[in-house]
Design a protein around this motif. Structure first.
Motif, PDB file in Angstrom:
ATOM      1  N   TRP A   4     -12.876  27.630 -18.337  1.00 36.98           N
ATOM      2  CA  TRP A   4     -12.780  28.816 -17.473  1.00 36.98           C
ATOM      3  C   TRP A   4     -11.823  29.840 -18.072  1.00 36.98           C
ATOM      4  O   TRP A   4     -10.724  29.493 -18.508  1.00 36.98           O
ATOM      5  N   ASP A   5     -12.237  31.107 -18.052  1.00 34.65           N
ATOM      6  CA  ASP A   5     -11.324  32.155 -18.526  1.00 34.65           C
ATOM      7  C   ASP A   5     -10.352  32.547 -17.402  1.00 34.65           C
ATOM      8  O   ASP A   5     -10.461  32.098 -16.262  1.00 34.65           O
ATOM      9  N   GLY A   6      -9.402  33.379 -17.735  1.00 34.04           N
ATOM     10  CA  GLY A   6      -8.348  33.736 -16.798  1.00 34.04           C
ATOM     11  C   GLY A   6      -8.844  34.449 -15.557  1.00 34.04           C
ATOM     12  O   GLY A   6      -8.352  34.201 -14.444  1.00 34.04           O
ATOM     13  N   LYS A 160     -15.190   9.939  -6.827  1.00 32.80           N
ATOM     14  CA  LYS A 160     -15.995   9.391  -7.910  1.00 32.80           C
ATOM     15  C   LYS A 160     -15.318   9.524  -9.267  1.00 32.80           C
ATOM     16  O   LYS A 160     -15.897   9.194 -10.299  1.00 32.80           O
ATOM     17  N   GLY A 161     -14.079  10.044  -9.243  1.00 28.04           N
ATOM     18  CA  GLY A 161     -13.308  10.124 -10.480  1.00 28.04           C
ATOM     19  C   GLY A 161     -13.385  11.447 -11.209  1.00 28.04           C
ATOM     20  O   GLY A 161     -12.900  11.559 -12.341  1.00 28.04           O
ATOM     21  N   LEU A 162     -13.987  12.461 -10.592  1.00 28.11           N
ATOM     22  CA  LEU A 162     -14.105  13.767 -11.234  1.00 28.11           C
ATOM     23  C   LEU A 162     -13.148  14.752 -10.559  1.00 28.11           C
ATOM     24  O   LEU A 162     -13.258  15.011  -9.363  1.00 28.11           O
ATOM     25  N   ASN A 163     -12.222  15.297 -11.320  1.00 31.77           N
ATOM     26  CA  ASN A 163     -11.247  16.250 -10.806  1.00 31.77           C
ATOM     27  C   ASN A 163     -11.749  17.670 -11.088  1.00 31.77           C
ATOM     28  O   ASN A 163     -11.719  18.130 -12.230  1.00 31.77           O
ATOM     29  N   LEU A 164     -12.214  18.367 -10.046  1.00 30.34           N
ATOM     30  CA  LEU A 164     -12.733  19.724 -10.221  1.00 30.34           C
ATOM     31  C   LEU A 164     -11.670  20.791 -10.002  1.00 30.34           C
ATOM     32  O   LEU A 164     -11.891  21.957 -10.359  1.00 30.34           O
ATOM     33  N   VAL A 165     -10.546  20.406  -9.417  1.00 28.06           N
ATOM     34  CA  VAL A 165      -9.497  21.373  -9.108  1.00 28.06           C
ATOM     35  C   VAL A 165      -8.651  21.689 -10.347  1.00 28.06           C
ATOM     36  O   VAL A 165      -8.350  22.847 -10.623  1.00 28.06           O
ATOM     37  N   LYS A 166      -8.290  20.664 -11.090  1.00 29.66           N
ATOM     38  CA  LYS A 166      -7.416  20.847 -12.244  1.00 29.66           C
ATOM     39  C   LYS A 166      -7.976  21.849 -13.259  1.00 29.66           C
ATOM     40  O   LYS A 166      -7.235  22.744 -13.709  1.00 29.66           O
ATOM     41  N   PRO A 167      -9.264  21.748 -13.658  1.00 33.11           N
ATOM     42  CA  PRO A 167      -9.794  22.727 -14.607  1.00 33.11           C
ATOM     43  C   PRO A 167      -9.722  24.160 -14.081  1.00 33.11           C
ATOM     44  O   PRO A 167      -9.514  25.095 -14.857  1.00 33.11           O
ATOM     45  N   MET A 168      -9.881  24.345 -12.749  1.00 35.84           N
ATOM     46  CA  MET A 168      -9.810  25.687 -12.192  1.00 35.84           C
ATOM     47  C   MET A 168      -8.376  26.198 -12.138  1.00 35.84           C
ATOM     48  O   MET A 168      -8.134  27.389 -11.993  1.00 35.84           O
ATOM     49  N   LEU A 169      -7.419  25.298 -12.285  1.00 40.23           N
ATOM     50  CA  LEU A 169      -6.012  25.689 -12.330  1.00 40.23           C
ATOM     51  C   LEU A 169      -5.564  26.014 -13.752  1.00 40.23           C
ATOM     52  O   LEU A 169      -4.905  27.030 -13.993  1.00 40.23           O
ATOM     53  N   ILE A 170      -5.927  25.153 -14.709  1.00 43.67           N
ATOM     54  CA  ILE A 170      -5.422  25.311 -16.073  1.00 43.67           C
ATOM     55  C   ILE A 170      -6.463  25.873 -17.037  1.00 43.67           C
ATOM     56  O   ILE A 170      -6.126  26.235 -18.170  1.00 43.67           O
ATOM     57  N   GLY A 171      -7.732  25.930 -16.604  1.00 44.19           N
ATOM     58  CA  GLY A 171      -8.779  26.495 -17.453  1.00 44.19           C
ATOM     59  C   GLY A 171      -9.420  25.521 -18.408  1.00 44.19           C
ATOM     60  O   GLY A 171     -10.412  25.850 -19.059  1.00 44.19           O
ATOM     61  N   LYS A 172      -8.866  24.306 -18.507  1.00 48.18           N
ATOM     62  CA  LYS A 172      -9.385  23.324 -19.454  1.00 48.18           C
ATOM     63  C   LYS A 172      -9.792  22.050 -18.730  1.00 48.18           C
ATOM     64  O   LYS A 172      -9.220  21.691 -17.711  1.00 48.18           O
TER      65      LYS A 172
END
Length: 216
Positions: A4-6, A160-172
């Motif tokens: 995700w970009d900024g 189920k073991g998938l973290n969707l929040v973290k990538p939207m916070l850090i972009g990676k």
């Protein structure tokens, strides 16, 4: 892997705060604040839609278009290797875009027949304004229901073991190996922030001047 970009991340979290503010201000009859927040949301959404055409690969609206079978497959068996939104999440994003557009458009023509009216309500009859105002409230209820479904889906994926929040916070997304994926083209996000600022200034000077002064 960067996913995700900024500006996409800024849009997501700014949208969360704006919707909370819009709900609280409407429930407490703080209509000047409600209108100002609505114009901020309008500038934000318009920028996101433009960025959905000219922005980074994972920000593009075309990346949200999937066949229904792919959506069903994702619901049955979530994948850890989706770059950007998975097919099911893409449909939810498209639904949010539609509901937000309806909410903003109906708000422009809404009127409470007392003190608060949208900037375009004077161009329609009182009957149409009343009808649009009612739909403004109904659509927000639908939007809230969609938000609840979205949150429940995030929780279900987390179980189920998938973290969707973290990538939207850090972009990676550290669960994806970049070497196994096609390169993602990222555009400089500052273009989107500049467009957002310009649209916000334009809207505030066009429609937001009176409610903004009332707040001050």
């Amino acid at each position: 892997m960067k996913v995700w970009d900024g500006f996409v991340r800024f849009f997501h979290w700014a949208l969360v705060l704006l919707l909370i503010g819009l709900y609280v201000s409407a429930e407490n009859d703080m209509m000047d604040l409600h209108q100002v927040l609505a114009y901020v949301l309008m500038a934000l959404l318009l920028t996101r839609l433009v960025w959905g055409v000219i922005g980074s690969d994972t920000a593009k609206i075309s990346s949200l278009l999937h066949k229904p079978k792919a959506v069903l497959d994702t619901i049955k068996q979530p994948s850890r290797h989706n770059v950007g939104h998975n097919p099911a999440g893409s449909y939810m994003v498209l639904l949010f875009f539609v509901l937000l557009v309806i909410q903003l458009l109906t708000g422009l023509f809404s009127s409470d027949d007392i003190t608060t009216e949208g900037p375009l309500s004077k161009y329609v009859s009182s009957g149409i304004a009343d009808f649009v105002t009612e739909w403004h409230e109904v659509n927000f209820g639908i939007l809230l229901a969609a938000i609840v479904v979205h949150i429940l889906a995030i929780v279900a994926y987390r179980v189920k073991g998938l973290n969707l929040v973290k990538p939207m916070l850090i972009g990676k997304n550290d669960e994806i190996d970049a070497a196994e994926q096609k390169p993602v083209n990222f555009k400089p996000s500052w273009w989107a922030f500049v467009l957002f600022a310009l649209l916000l200034v334009l809207l505030m000077n066009t429609w937001g001047e009176l409610p903004l002064k009332a707040l001050m």
